[in-house]
Design a protein around this motif. Structure first.
Motif, PDB file in Angstrom:
ATOM      1  N   ILE A 159     -16.839  -2.874 149.865  1.00 16.46           N
ATOM      2  CA  ILE A 159     -15.990  -1.986 150.616  1.00 16.46           C
ATOM      3  C   ILE A 159     -15.373  -2.432 151.997  1.00 16.46           C
ATOM      4  O   ILE A 159     -14.151  -2.509 152.197  1.00 16.46           O
ATOM      5  N   THR A 160     -16.393  -2.926 152.742  1.00 15.82           N
ATOM      6  CA  THR A 160     -15.960  -3.197 154.203  1.00 15.82           C
ATOM      7  C   THR A 160     -15.130  -4.768 154.042  1.00 15.82           C
ATOM      8  O   THR A 160     -14.383  -4.785 154.926  1.00 15.82           O
ATOM      9  N   HIS A 161     -15.515  -5.516 153.020  1.00 14.19           N
ATOM     10  CA  HIS A 161     -14.912  -6.811 152.669  1.00 14.19           C
ATOM     11  C   HIS A 161     -13.479  -6.501 152.572  1.00 14.19           C
ATOM     12  O   HIS A 161     -12.681  -7.242 152.919  1.00 14.19           O
ATOM     13  N   LYS A 162     -13.074  -5.577 151.768  1.00 10.78           N
ATOM     14  CA  LYS A 162     -11.691  -5.112 151.361  1.00 10.78           C
ATOM     15  C   LYS A 162     -10.985  -4.450 152.456  1.00 10.78           C
ATOM     16  O   LYS A 162      -9.842  -4.237 152.171  1.00 10.78           O
ATOM     17  N   ARG A 163     -11.559  -3.998 153.466  1.00 10.89           N
ATOM     18  CA  ARG A 163     -10.791  -3.280 154.651  1.00 10.89           C
ATOM     19  C   ARG A 163      -9.978  -4.117 155.199  1.00 10.89           C
ATOM     20  O   ARG A 163     -10.335  -5.287 155.409  1.00 10.89           O
ATOM     21  N   PRO A 164      -8.804  -3.767 155.773  1.00 18.51           N
ATOM     22  CA  PRO A 164      -8.010  -4.616 156.557  1.00 18.51           C
ATOM     23  C   PRO A 164      -8.679  -4.953 157.900  1.00 18.51           C
ATOM     24  O   PRO A 164      -9.433  -4.206 158.244  1.00 18.51           O
ATOM     25  N   ASN A 165      -8.463  -6.443 158.349  1.00 15.66           N
ATOM     26  CA  ASN A 165      -8.819  -6.700 159.584  1.00 15.66           C
ATOM     27  C   ASN A 165      -8.243  -6.467 160.526  1.00 15.66           C
ATOM     28  O   ASN A 165      -7.036  -6.920 160.861  1.00 15.66           O
ATOM     29  N   PHE A 166      -8.692  -5.615 161.545  1.00 13.04           N
ATOM     30  CA  PHE A 166      -8.014  -5.023 162.647  1.00 13.04           C
ATOM     31  C   PHE A 166      -8.273  -6.015 163.792  1.00 13.04           C
ATOM     32  O   PHE A 166      -9.303  -6.473 164.138  1.00 13.04           O
ATOM     33  N   VAL A 167      -7.186  -6.573 164.544  1.00 15.51           N
ATOM     34  CA  VAL A 167      -7.239  -7.833 165.411  1.00 15.51           C
ATOM     35  C   VAL A 167      -7.669  -6.986 166.858  1.00 15.51           C
ATOM     36  O   VAL A 167      -6.838  -6.081 167.208  1.00 15.51           O
ATOM     37  N   ARG A 168      -8.762  -7.095 167.249  1.00  9.71           N
ATOM     38  CA  ARG A 168      -9.083  -6.521 168.528  1.00  9.71           C
ATOM     39  C   ARG A 168      -8.907  -7.340 169.550  1.00  9.71           C
ATOM     40  O   ARG A 168      -8.984  -8.610 169.608  1.00  9.71           O
ATOM     41  N   GLN A 169      -8.555  -6.695 170.842  1.00 14.97           N
ATOM     42  CA  GLN A 169      -8.243  -7.346 171.874  1.00 14.97           C
ATOM     43  C   GLN A 169      -9.760  -8.026 172.354  1.00 14.97           C
ATOM     44  O   GLN A 169     -10.595  -7.268 172.756  1.00 14.97           O
ATOM     45  N   GLN A 170      -9.718  -9.437 172.662  1.00 18.32           N
ATOM     46  CA  GLN A 170     -10.774 -10.106 173.127  1.00 18.32           C
ATOM     47  C   GLN A 170     -11.138  -9.797 174.584  1.00 18.32           C
ATOM     48  O   GLN A 170     -10.299  -9.801 175.498  1.00 18.32           O
TER      49      GLN A 170
END
Length: 369
Positions: A324-335
């Protein structure tokens, strides 16, 4: 609460097939079990023995013609748990060194090493908190310059502590070192990070040497960056910081956690040279405790203990399911911006090589990692 976080999947040649993009998040933090009991030495040892027995009995996972072997590391623990399971007599006697000898760097360098303690990692989240508390306690005792406050010194210490707490609250909004019913104190990871990131103001309020606080901030950022540590540079920087600490405040014995970071930090990072030390942090497990409270309050049936615990474990299994986690959209977080000096203590700026990223893109999304 006992949890497991998958960190990396490699082939026989060491190529990375999959890597946990958020090892400090609850997304992949799988529950092993939870128990409503006080965290005593006996209960810790019982759980540790049970987990080690399960690890010894692990067999490879077979998927088609693939055989997957498992390597587990007990690093999602704090200093208290490490002290208990390593049979150390006291948290203040880390590495066989009594508190009164912690500041004697020559003595420390000649003592036998507890290399078996290296397997428990650095507990990088708690390191932020313990280093902040070390700075605060030195500040509280500055008027009488002793390790402990006795007799009339207690009044001086309390006055300085109250003044420091009020000034931090007024100037930064931070509630520091206040006892919180049921949760020890208000000192947490976010508070400690803000304390060290604004090291000039923290030095001004506490009266502690600014360069020392800045050096702590650099070291803590390096071990929490998620990047490989440059061991030689890191060891030298930590050694210089330990010498500065001892020269400035010889009367305040170095706490065992600070001793572990400055004296043994490079060796512990070298023990896990195949992966950034921050990927083995206890942060996911600590975040899971907060998630536990929220779920138990608002997302379970309250008609019986059996139903309550079933709903809790089901919520945990769903929220941390790898597929389920693998299918979630990847949110780009500010580094997060690292201090310039941190770059000298790390090896690279990426946790995955380009070759590994290409391999990751080619993994069949229908196969559970």
């Amino acid at each position: 609460m006992i949890s497991l976080v998958p960190v990396r999947l490699e082939d026989g040649s060491g190529n990375i097939l999959w890597q946990n993009p958020t090892p400090s998040s609850t997304n992949y933090c799988r529950p092993i079990g939870f128990e409503f009991t006080k965290e005593t030495s006996e209960s810790i040892k019982l759980e540790n023995n049970a987990i080690n027995e399960e690890i010894r009995e692990l067999i490879p996972t077979i998927i088609g013609n693939l055989e997957i072997h498992h390597n587990l590391y007990m690093t999602m623990i704090d200093g208290k748990v490490a002290t208990v399971i390593s049979n150390t007599s006291s948290a203040a006697r880390e590495s066989l060194t009594p508190p009164s000898k912690m500041n004697d760097l020559d003595f420390v360098s000649k003592r036998p090493l507890r290399v078996d303690m290296y397997q428990y990692g650095l507990s990088s989240l708690h390191m932020w908190i313990r280093c902040m508390e070390c700075i605060l306690h030195i500040s509280y005792n500055m008027d009488f310059k002793k390790w402990t406050a006795r007799n009339s010194d207690k009044l001086l210490r309390d006055v300085k502590k109250n003044m420091t707490q009020e000034e931090f609250r007024e100037r930064t909004g931070l509630v520091i070192d206040v006892v919180k019913q049921g949760f020890d104190t208000t000192n947490d990871g976010n508070t400690a990070r803000r304390f060290f990131m604004d090291y000039e103001l923290s030095a001004e309020i506490t009266g502690i040497n600014e360069d020392l606080i800045k050096r702590f901030a650099i070291i803590l950022q390096a071990v929490s960056s998620g990047l490989q540590i440059n061991l030689s540079n890191f060891r030298e920087f930590c050694k210089e910081t330990a010498i500065l600490y001892v020269n400035l405040y010889p009367w305040y014995y170095m706490p065992s956690s600070v001793h572990k970071l400055l004296i043994h930090g490079a060796d512990i990072c070298g023990q896990y040279s195949f992966i950034p030390i921050a990927s083995l942090s206890e942060e996911a497990s600590e975040a899971r405790n907060k998630y536990f409270r929220n779920v138990r309050l608002a997302h379970i049936r309250k008609i019986g203990r059996t139903q309550t615990n079933l709903d809790i474990i089901h919520n945990f299994l769903i929220s941390s399911d790898p597929y389920i986690t693998h299918k979630r959209p990847n949110f780009v977080r500010q580094q997060k911006q690292l201090m310039p000096e941190v770059n000298d203590l790390i090896m690279n700026r990426g946790s995955l090589s380009s070759e590994s990223e290409e391999t990751l893109e080619n993994v069949d999304p229908n196969v559970q990692p």
